[in-house]
Motif scaffolding. Sequence first.
Motif, PDB file in Angstrom:
ATOM      1  N   MET A 236       0.821  -1.207   0.000  1.00  0.00           N
ATOM      2  CA  MET A 236       0.000   0.000   0.000  1.00  0.00           C
ATOM      3  C   MET A 236       0.859   1.263   0.000  1.00  0.00           C
ATOM      4  SD  MET A 236      -3.415  -1.009   2.104  1.00  0.00           S
ATOM      5  CE  MET A 236      -4.133  -2.654   1.901  1.00  0.00           C
ATOM      6  N   ARG A 237       2.011   1.207   0.656  1.00  0.00           N
ATOM      7  CA  ARG A 237       2.921   2.356   0.589  1.00  0.00           C
ATOM      8  C   ARG A 237       3.487   2.520  -0.823  1.00  0.00           C
ATOM      9  NH1 ARG A 237       4.158   0.768   6.169  1.00  0.00           N
ATOM     10  NH2 ARG A 237       5.738  -0.720   5.443  1.00  0.00           N
ATOM     11  N   TRP A 238       3.802   1.403  -1.482  1.00  0.00           N
ATOM     12  CA  TRP A 238       4.271   1.480  -2.870  1.00  0.00           C
ATOM     13  C   TRP A 238       3.199   2.082  -3.773  1.00  0.00           C
ATOM     14  CZ3 TRP A 238       6.128  -4.280  -2.675  1.00  0.00           C
ATOM     15  CH2 TRP A 238       7.350  -4.342  -1.972  1.00  0.00           C
ATOM     16  N   ILE A 239       1.946   1.747  -3.523  1.00  0.00           N
ATOM     17  CA  ILE A 239       0.841   2.331  -4.298  1.00  0.00           C
ATOM     18  C   ILE A 239       0.801   3.838  -4.074  1.00  0.00           C
ATOM     19  CG2 ILE A 239      -1.669   2.456  -4.489  1.00  0.00           C
ATOM     20  CD1 ILE A 239      -1.711  -0.575  -3.854  1.00  0.00           C
ATOM     21  N   GLN A 240       0.922   4.261  -2.826  1.00  0.00           N
ATOM     22  CA  GLN A 240       0.913   5.692  -2.523  1.00  0.00           C
ATOM     23  C   GLN A 240       2.077   6.413  -3.192  1.00  0.00           C
ATOM     24  OE1 GLN A 240       0.923   5.294   1.821  1.00  0.00           O
ATOM     25  NE2 GLN A 240      -1.128   6.198   1.907  1.00  0.00           N
ATOM     26  N   GLU A 241       3.209   5.733  -3.298  1.00  0.00           N
ATOM     27  CA  GLU A 241       4.414   6.335  -3.867  1.00  0.00           C
ATOM     28  C   GLU A 241       4.488   6.197  -5.383  1.00  0.00           C
ATOM     29  OE1 GLU A 241       7.318   4.155  -1.707  1.00  0.00           O
ATOM     30  OE2 GLU A 241       6.845   5.116   0.209  1.00  0.00           O
ATOM     31  N   GLY A 242       3.493   5.556  -5.985  1.00  0.00           N
ATOM     32  CA  GLY A 242       3.479   5.396  -7.429  1.00  0.00           C
ATOM     33  C   GLY A 242       4.388   4.302  -7.952  1.00  0.00           C
ATOM     34  N   GLU A 243       4.840   3.382  -7.065  1.00  0.00           N
ATOM     35  CA  GLU A 243       5.735   2.314  -7.480  1.00  0.00           C
ATOM     36  C   GLU A 243       5.010   0.985  -7.697  1.00  0.00           C
ATOM     37  OE1 GLU A 243       9.182   1.925  -5.035  1.00  0.00           O
ATOM     38  OE2 GLU A 243       9.491   4.081  -4.878  1.00  0.00           O
ATOM     39  N   MET A 244       3.708   0.992  -7.474  1.00  0.00           N
ATOM     40  CA  MET A 244       2.898  -0.212  -7.662  1.00  0.00           C
ATOM     41  C   MET A 244       1.514   0.247  -8.079  1.00  0.00           C
ATOM     42  SD  MET A 244       2.351  -3.233  -4.835  1.00  0.00           S
ATOM     43  CE  MET A 244       1.833  -4.887  -5.314  1.00  0.00           C
ATOM     44  N   GLU A 245       0.907  -0.499  -8.992  1.00  0.00           N
ATOM     45  CA  GLU A 245      -0.390  -0.091  -9.502  1.00  0.00           C
ATOM     46  C   GLU A 245      -1.523  -0.412  -8.533  1.00  0.00           C
ATOM     47  OE1 GLU A 245      -2.993   1.644 -12.185  1.00  0.00           O
ATOM     48  OE2 GLU A 245      -0.797   1.630 -12.183  1.00  0.00           O
ATOM     49  N   ALA A 246      -1.509  -1.633  -7.986  1.00  0.00           N
ATOM     50  CA  ALA A 246      -2.636  -2.073  -7.156  1.00  0.00           C
ATOM     51  C   ALA A 246      -2.259  -3.339  -6.405  1.00  0.00           C
ATOM     52  CB  ALA A 246      -3.866  -2.338  -8.027  1.00  0.00           C
ATOM     53  N   THR A 247      -3.058  -3.692  -5.414  1.00  0.00           N
ATOM     54  CA  THR A 247      -2.972  -5.001  -4.776  1.00  0.00           C
ATOM     55  C   THR A 247      -4.390  -5.496  -4.529  1.00  0.00           C
ATOM     56  OG1 THR A 247      -1.960  -6.309  -2.991  1.00  0.00           O
ATOM     57  CG2 THR A 247      -2.864  -4.160  -2.384  1.00  0.00           C
ATOM     58  N   VAL A 248      -4.558  -6.808  -4.523  1.00  0.00           N
ATOM     59  CA  VAL A 248      -5.865  -7.418  -4.317  1.00  0.00           C
ATOM     60  C   VAL A 248      -5.919  -7.955  -2.891  1.00  0.00           C
ATOM     61  CG1 VAL A 248      -7.517  -9.128  -5.119  1.00  0.00           C
ATOM     62  CG2 VAL A 248      -5.945  -8.062  -6.750  1.00  0.00           C
ATOM     63  N   LEU A 249      -6.922  -7.547  -2.146  1.00  0.00           N
ATOM     64  CA  LEU A 249      -6.978  -7.878  -0.721  1.00  0.00           C
ATOM     65  C   LEU A 249      -7.369  -9.339  -0.483  1.00  0.00           C
ATOM     66  CD1 LEU A 249      -6.473  -5.854   1.601  1.00  0.00           C
ATOM     67  CD2 LEU A 249      -8.920  -5.864   2.012  1.00  0.00           C
ATOM     68  N   TYR A 250      -6.600  -9.994   0.384  1.00  0.00           N
ATOM     69  CA  TYR A 250      -7.005 -11.272   0.972  1.00  0.00           C
ATOM     70  C   TYR A 250      -7.122 -10.981   2.457  1.00  0.00           C
ATOM     71  CZ  TYR A 250      -7.389 -16.302   1.747  1.00  0.00           C
ATOM     72  OH  TYR A 250      -7.853 -17.551   2.084  1.00  0.00           O
ATOM     73  N   PRO A 251      -8.333 -10.763   2.965  1.00  0.00           N
ATOM     74  CA  PRO A 251      -8.516 -10.083   4.251  1.00  0.00           C
ATOM     75  C   PRO A 251      -7.781 -10.727   5.423  1.00  0.00           C
ATOM     76  CG  PRO A 251     -10.594 -10.265   3.090  1.00  0.00           C
ATOM     77  CD  PRO A 251      -9.610 -11.107   2.334  1.00  0.00           C
TER      78      PRO A 251
END
Length: 346
Positions: free
Chosen positions: A277-292
């Motif tokens: 999620m930090r990588w997403i905020q920093e623009g280094e990752m597009e998305a992640t799919v949650l496995y709760p």
Amino acid sequence: MPQRSGLLRATGAVAAVTLLATACTGNEPATEEDTGGTQPVSSNDDPGQEVVIGFSGPEADHGWLAAINSAAVAEAENYEDIDLRVAEGTNDPSMQISHIETFINDDVDAIVLLPTDGAALTKVATQAMEAGIPVVNVDREFSSEFAARTTILGDNYGMGVSAGTYACDLVEENDLGGDAVITEIAGIDSLPLTQDRSDGFSDALSECDQDVDHRVAGEFTVESGEQAASNLLQAVPEIDIVWNHDDDQGVGVKAAFDNANRDEFFFIGGAGSANAMRWIQEGEMEATVLYPPTQAADGIRLARLLAQEKGMSDLVQVEVPRRIVLNAPVVTEDNVEEYLPLAFES
């Protein structure tokens, strides 16, 4: 069989934010305005008869598993009517069986169990049920319907579908067309959960006439993720989309990307770690799919309701369902702030 001292009583104030994909209770009693003039007798969250809940999970040797265990303890702390007995985490089915036997001998009111091995724990879970102790089965299913009163699961196939559907959206939005190079970094291939994730990914891609061009597998570890990703990068000079099944493994995957100075692709993760999620905020990752990672915490709530003979307040049905499958949402820069409080550290 371990003595009672081998069980750790959950104490201390622990703060946690948990999100129930299927809501069990309401935090505030409904008003007459909310209910169209009818006032419920009580809220499920109001303190009730004290219940003793035994919780047993595997050893926290993976970020997601650590989050599962800590969230369960934290959720119990939210209820003054829960006395939670926590067995020491283990990857040894025999030791976990002995923990459940201790819970049975102690005559707890309910058991929440994430088994190290569903088949191996089926017999002792059935014994608990036959002793009148409702069992909430978390994440890894038993091999008999008679071993649990309620089963709560993440959606592995749904994870793949979510990742594949999002990949299809990326193909369309970026005009990648039929030439898109889509790759997959799986977890342990022998596990049904990995197979389910891959099947869901493939099925979703087929809906937009895409498929997986290159696939490698790791072992849900940082080291294996780095090795698998390095092999992939060496074999494929140009990639459009990468889906990695597991964000703990993704620490190594991301290291391989950085070491190779490769970032031409959209990077999608899986599980929902804080790193991702930090990588997403920093623009280094597009998305992640949650496995709760809230599954065991949800299990604690359900066990409390079962032990107190309550239902789920958001359902018309008066009893807790037999089976609950949680959603697998896609986390992007648009909603990462909402899901970040649920993220686990790798």
